[in-house]
Design a protein around this motif. Structure first.
Motif, short mmCIF file in Angstrom:
data_model
loop_
_atom_site.label_atom_id
_atom_site.label_comp_id
_atom_site.label_asym_id
_atom_site.label_seq_id
_atom_site.Cartn_x
_atom_site.Cartn_y
_atom_site.Cartn_z
N ILE A 46 -25.57 -16.80 26.63
CA ILE A 46 -25.10 -18.15 27.00
C ILE A 46 -25.10 -19.04 25.76
CG2 ILE A 46 -25.77 -20.24 28.29
CD1 ILE A 46 -26.72 -18.38 30.59
N VAL A 47 -26.19 -18.99 25.01
CA VAL A 47 -26.30 -19.86 23.82
C VAL A 47 -25.22 -19.50 22.80
CG1 VAL A 47 -27.81 -20.45 21.87
CG2 VAL A 47 -28.74 -20.37 24.20
N LYS A 48 -24.95 -18.21 22.66
CA LYS A 48 -23.93 -17.77 21.70
C LYS A 48 -22.53 -18.23 22.16
CE LYS A 48 -22.57 -13.70 19.18
NZ LYS A 48 -22.03 -12.44 19.62
N ALA A 49 -22.26 -18.04 23.44
CA ALA A 49 -20.93 -18.39 23.95
C ALA A 49 -20.64 -19.89 23.81
CB ALA A 49 -20.82 -17.98 25.42
N ARG A 50 -21.64 -20.71 24.07
CA ARG A 50 -21.39 -22.16 24.06
C ARG A 50 -21.22 -22.71 22.65
NH1 ARG A 50 -27.48 -23.93 26.09
NH2 ARG A 50 -28.37 -24.31 24.04
N GLN A 51 -21.57 -21.89 21.64
CA GLN A 51 -21.35 -22.35 20.26
C GLN A 51 -19.86 -22.41 19.94
OE1 GLN A 51 -23.87 -19.60 18.18
NE2 GLN A 51 -25.68 -20.88 18.51
N SER A 52 -19.07 -21.52 20.57
CA SER A 52 -17.64 -21.57 20.29
C SER A 52 -16.87 -22.40 21.33
CB SER A 52 -17.05 -20.16 20.19
OG SER A 52 -17.53 -19.37 21.22
N GLN A 104 -25.16 -35.23 42.96
CA GLN A 104 -25.64 -36.24 42.01
C GLN A 104 -26.57 -35.58 41.00
OE1 GLN A 104 -27.55 -39.11 44.50
NE2 GLN A 104 -25.66 -40.22 44.92
N GLY A 105 -26.67 -36.21 39.85
CA GLY A 105 -27.64 -35.74 38.85
C GLY A 105 -27.08 -34.67 37.95
N VAL A 106 -28.00 -33.92 37.35
CA VAL A 106 -27.65 -32.91 36.34
C VAL A 106 -26.98 -31.72 37.02
CG1 VAL A 106 -28.70 -31.27 34.73
CG2 VAL A 106 -29.51 -33.63 34.82
N SER A 107 -25.84 -31.28 36.45
CA SER A 107 -25.11 -30.15 37.06
C SER A 107 -25.44 -28.85 36.34
CB SER A 107 -23.61 -30.42 36.95
OG SER A 107 -23.23 -30.32 35.58
N ALA A 108 -24.96 -27.75 36.90
CA ALA A 108 -25.16 -26.43 36.27
C ALA A 108 -24.51 -26.40 34.89
CB ALA A 108 -24.58 -25.34 37.17
N GLN A 109 -23.39 -27.11 34.76
CA GLN A 109 -22.70 -27.17 33.47
C GLN A 109 -23.60 -27.83 32.42
OE1 GLN A 109 -18.92 -29.45 31.73
NE2 GLN A 109 -18.49 -28.39 33.62
N ASP A 110 -24.26 -28.92 32.80
CA ASP A 110 -25.19 -29.59 31.88
C ASP A 110 -26.31 -28.62 31.48
OD1 ASP A 110 -23.80 -32.01 32.23
OD2 ASP A 110 -25.00 -32.53 33.99
N VAL A 111 -26.81 -27.89 32.45
CA VAL A 111 -27.94 -26.99 32.19
C VAL A 111 -27.55 -25.88 31.22
CG1 VAL A 111 -29.47 -25.27 33.28
CG2 VAL A 111 -29.10 -27.49 34.38
N VAL A 112 -26.46 -25.17 31.50
CA VAL A 112 -26.14 -24.02 30.63
C VAL A 112 -25.67 -24.45 29.24
CG1 VAL A 112 -25.63 -22.43 32.52
CG2 VAL A 112 -23.77 -23.67 31.46
N ASN A 113 -25.16 -25.69 29.13
CA ASN A 113 -24.67 -26.12 27.82
C ASN A 113 -25.72 -26.86 26.99
OD1 ASN A 113 -21.74 -25.34 27.60
ND2 ASN A 113 -21.75 -26.37 29.58
N ASN A 114 -26.81 -27.31 27.63
CA ASN A 114 -27.76 -28.15 26.89
C ASN A 114 -29.17 -27.61 26.74
OD1 ASN A 114 -25.82 -30.16 26.43
ND2 ASN A 114 -26.13 -30.97 28.49
N LEU A 115 -29.64 -26.82 27.68
CA LEU A 115 -31.02 -26.35 27.57
C LEU A 115 -31.17 -25.37 26.41
CD1 LEU A 115 -31.74 -27.88 30.06
CD2 LEU A 115 -32.52 -25.79 31.14
N ASP A 116 -32.36 -25.36 25.79
CA ASP A 116 -32.51 -24.43 24.67
C ASP A 116 -32.78 -23.01 25.18
OD1 ASP A 116 -35.24 -24.08 25.10
OD2 ASP A 116 -35.81 -25.66 23.69
N LEU A 117 -32.71 -22.09 24.25
CA LEU A 117 -32.80 -20.66 24.59
C LEU A 117 -34.05 -20.34 25.40
CD1 LEU A 117 -31.75 -17.74 24.11
CD2 LEU A 117 -33.14 -17.71 22.04
#
Ligand SMILES: C[S@@+](CC[C@H](N)C(=O)[O-])C[C@H]1O[C@@H](n2cnc3c(N)ncnc32)[C@H](O)[C@@H]1O
Ligand SMILES: [Zn+2]
Length: 315
Positions: free
Chosen positions: A174-180, A138-151
């Motif tokens: 991580i931040v660079k990869a999620r941009q594409s 339940q709750g926030v997943s690792a996917q949410d974390v790596v795609n939403n948290l700031d640098l």
């Protein structure tokens, strides 16, 4: 102690660490009341039950898969209550069961072998699966974390919880990869981390091990409130009762050590006071901490960072 006991009949397998040492540390009484805060596959619970006659055992886990396993494994044993909850709520859990104090509490922190080995749960950098890592599902997943948290946040988490010296580089990647493309799977993240660290850092253990550990600790809030939880575990004990905690991370160990040490000191007067004016007496006797033997770490690499700490309530 025979570790084959760890093979749960339902196939929910976990290789326990410091198994005999932790069960022995509780000095289980035949008619005592015990809490296994992280019951998982149930091997510690089963070993406690072997030593109990008319006593009672409360098995807690936050993972619904563990709860299914524990229910199947111990159903029919009237001494056992299985509770699906976070053991940080131990006081409320016991209150709900009408239990005022207990003889022993055990917590074997971190993830189970089952969670790590089940690709669908998304804890493993070896197996392809959804980037999940939620013990409670339940709750926030690792996917949410790596795609939403700031640098800055990502970098802080990877550095603090992963003790990773390339945290900034990894967070940047991580931040660079999620941009594409949204990062969705365990192996996508593992590849991003591998490519972000210098070649020499790829030699020892898997380069993504520390990042996965960090994100898992964050996703599950494993360190927030751990000190309070250990205090509560102690407060639930009868006089003479024992609490034992197995940790796998230096920050977890630090939290447990700090709580035990302040309970064993008693006096809270400032250091420059010539005499004690608070009158507080030591409330705990703390035992020497235990690390796994070389034999155990050779057989089970997960044991490498483990440490067992035990305290007994005096007051
Ligand atoms: C290292 S395993 C323990 C395995 C267990 N000692 C055994 O013998 O199989 C940790 C277990 O604790 C659970 N867990 C971790 N943190 C928890 C928490 N705060 N509250 C409840 N369960 C937790 C996990 O879901 C996992 O099943
Ligand atoms: Zn004092």
């Amino acid at each position: 102690m025979d570790t084959d006991i760890t093979l749960s009949p339902s196939g929910f397998n976990h290789i326990p660490v410091l198994f005999a040492e932790s069960v022995d540390s509780l000095e289980v009484k035949e008619d005592g009341v015990y809490v296994d805060c992280t019951a998982g596959g149930g091997s510690h619970s089963a070993a406690i039950l072997e030593r109990l006659k008319n006593g009672r055992l409360i098995c807690i886990d936050r993972d619904p898969d563990a709860i299914d396993n524990l229910t199947a494994r111990f159903s029919g044993d009237k001494r056992v209550s299985v509770v699906h909850d976070n053991f940080f709520n131990i006081k409320n859990i016991l209150q709900g069961l009408g239990i005022t104090s207990v003889d022993g509490v055990l917590a074997d922190l971190g993830v189970s072998s089952y969670q790590l080995d089940t690709a669908q749960r998304g804890f493993s950098f070896h197996n392809e699966g959804p980037l999940d890592m939620r013990m409670s599902r339940q709750g926030v997943s690792a996917q949410d974390v790596v795609n939403n948290l700031d640098l800055a946040e990502l970098s802080k988490i990877i550095s603090a919880y992963g003790e990773e010296k390339f945290a900034r580089q990894i967070a940047n990647a991580i931040v660079k990869a999620r941009q594409s493309k949204k990062i969705e799977t365990t192996l996508e993240l593992a590849d991003i981390v591998r490519n972000a660290v210098p070649a020499k850092a790829r030699r020892d253990s898997h380069p993504a091990r520390r990042t996965f550990q960090a994100i898992r600790i964050y996703v599950n809030g494993e360190l927030d409130g751990l000190e309070n939880a250990v205090k509560d575990m102690f407060e639930c004990l009868k006089i003479g009762g024992r609490v034992s905690v197995i940790t796998f991370h230096s920050l977890e160990d630090k939290a447990v050590k700090q709580v035990f040490s302040s309970l064993s000191k008693g006096c809270t007067c400032p250091k420059n006071f010539p005499v004690c004016v608070c009158g507080n007496k030591p409330r705990a006797m703390v035992f020497k901490s235990v690390s796994p033997s070389d034999n155990e770490t050779q057989k089970n690499p997960r044991a490498r960072s483990a440490r067992l700490r035990t305290a007994q309530r005096l007051l």
